[in-house]
Design an enzyme around this catalytic site. Structure first.
Site, PDB file in Angstrom:
ATOM      1  N   CYS A  44       4.624   2.077  -3.256  1.00 51.14           N
ATOM      2  CA  CYS A  44       4.712   1.558  -1.654  1.00 51.14           C
ATOM      3  C   CYS A  44       3.372   2.309  -0.469  1.00 51.14           C
ATOM      4  CB  CYS A  44       5.423   1.306  -0.617  1.00 51.14           C
ATOM      5  SG  CYS A  44       5.606   1.380   1.083  1.00 51.14           S
ATOM      6  N   CYS A  85      -1.223  -3.555  -0.166  1.00 48.87           N
ATOM      7  CA  CYS A  85       0.757  -3.413   0.430  1.00 48.87           C
ATOM      8  C   CYS A  85       0.916  -4.446  -1.123  1.00 48.87           C
ATOM      9  CB  CYS A  85       0.168  -4.347   1.734  1.00 48.87           C
ATOM     10  SG  CYS A  85       2.780  -4.536   1.404  1.00 48.87           S
TER      11      CYS A  85
HETATM   12  N1  DGL Z   1       3.056  -0.473   2.377  1.00 47.29           N
HETATM   13  C1  DGL Z   1       3.635  -1.934   2.012  1.00 47.29           C
HETATM   14  C2  DGL Z   1       3.886  -1.683   0.653  1.00 47.29           C
HETATM   15  O1  DGL Z   1       3.173  -1.213  -0.201  1.00 47.29           O
HETATM   16  C3  DGL Z   1       5.467  -2.565   2.801  1.00 47.29           C
HETATM   17  C4  DGL Z   1       5.944  -1.256   3.718  1.00 47.29           C
HETATM   18  C5  DGL Z   1       6.670  -2.292   4.123  1.00 47.29           C
HETATM   19  O2  DGL Z   1       6.105  -3.682   5.412  1.00 47.29           O
HETATM   20  O3  DGL Z   1       8.305  -2.934   3.903  1.00 47.29           O
HETATM   21  O4  DGL Z   1       5.000  -2.455   0.208  1.00 47.29           O
END
Ligand code: DGL
Length: 273
Positions: A188, A75
């Site tokens: 993301c 993440c």
């Molecule tokens: N998948 C996550 C990232 O890479 C976060 C997405 C979220 O929960 O806002 O930032």
């Protein structure tokens, strides 16, 4: 003491980290994997720094209770907020994070203009600011920051090809293309699951050759490298490797999403942390 037979822990605010897990599975097929989808607390991108740090600690503690030998923060948002704190707290644990791929983007762009699609929280973080500034000074590449509120949320709700996801991608991508970005960074881990929508809209907008940067492969490669350094990479065994998922959201929904996104199944259990 880290054991080569232990599983690798991977987490994200939801299903986005599966876009990293699929590369881990491909590059390290003999490893057992535990995935934690914090869907009960997603999205992280609009939450406070303190909230994301607290969630990251709770999840890391849980995964350590499952005897993981390495942790992948799949993440960008949690990496930006918490990875230095996780490394301080668990100095002996190999930890790999995910960062928007500005460096590969700077190497690929021809126009010298790169769009960065990510959460608001990632783009406003100090870690990202330092990365961006350093690369801008070194390469002269102009990075356009594009926060994408709502996009991870739609993907979390299995909106992978719907009208709403097309509308949102168009809203965020069009200004980047209008400013002559020829390369877009997926900052993301949810966004690789709508890469086909990004490509379609780019083509419709007259930019069929848009370069799209996703760092999932590089993250898995870095993990492999760390396992080798720590001498804890699992050798070939006769039994198949295992995958288990946990979620703070609805296990049924996450199970369906895993099947749809990875074309595989794994047991999913609910856990409240
Ligand atoms: N998948 C996550 C990232 O890479 C976060 C997405 C979220 O929960 O806002 O930032």
């Amino acid at each position: 003491m880290l054991s080569a037979s232990g599983p690798i822990g991977v987490f994200d605010s939801g299903v986005g980290g599966l876009s990293v897990l699929r590369h881990i599975r491909a590059q390290l097929p003999d490893e057992d994997l535990i995935y934690f989808a914090d869907s009960g607390h997603a999205p992280y991108g609009s939450k406070s720094e303190a909230f994301v740090i607290d969630r990251s600690f709770r999840i890391a503690d849980f995964l350590l209770s499952q005897k993981i030998k390495a942790l992948v923060v799949a993440c960008n948002t949690a990496t930006a907020m918490a990875i230095h704190l996780l490394r301080d707290k668990y100095p002996d644990l190999p930890i790999v994070g995910v960062e928007p791929g500005l460096k590969p983007a700077a190497a690929k762009t021809i126009t010298g203009i790169v769009g960065v699609m990510a959460t608001e929280r990632t783009l406003s973080s100090n870690k990202f600011h330092v990365l961006h500034q350093t690369l801008n000074d070194r390469t002269g590449v102009h990075f356009i920051m594009q926060p994408c509120p709502g996009m991870a949320d739609l993907i979390e709700h299995a909106e992978l090809d719907s009208e709403p996801i097309h509308t949102l991608v168009r809203r965020y991508l069009t200004p980047l293309l209008e400013q002559k970005a020829d390369t877009v960074v997926l900052g993301c881990t949810h966004y690789p699951f709508v890469r086909h929508v990004i490509e379609k809209i780019a083509a419709e907008s007259g930019c069929p050759d848009l370069r799209i940067i996703d760092t999932g492969y590089a993250v898995a490669r870095q993990l492999t490298h760390l396992l080798d350094i720590y001498a804890i990479r699992r050798g070939k065994t006769d039994c198949a490797s295992a995958m288990q998922a946990y979620t703070s959201g609805d296990p049924k929904t996450i199970g369906h999403l895993i099947a749809r996104l990875l074309q595989t199944t794994m047991p999913v259990a609910y856990i409240s942390l």
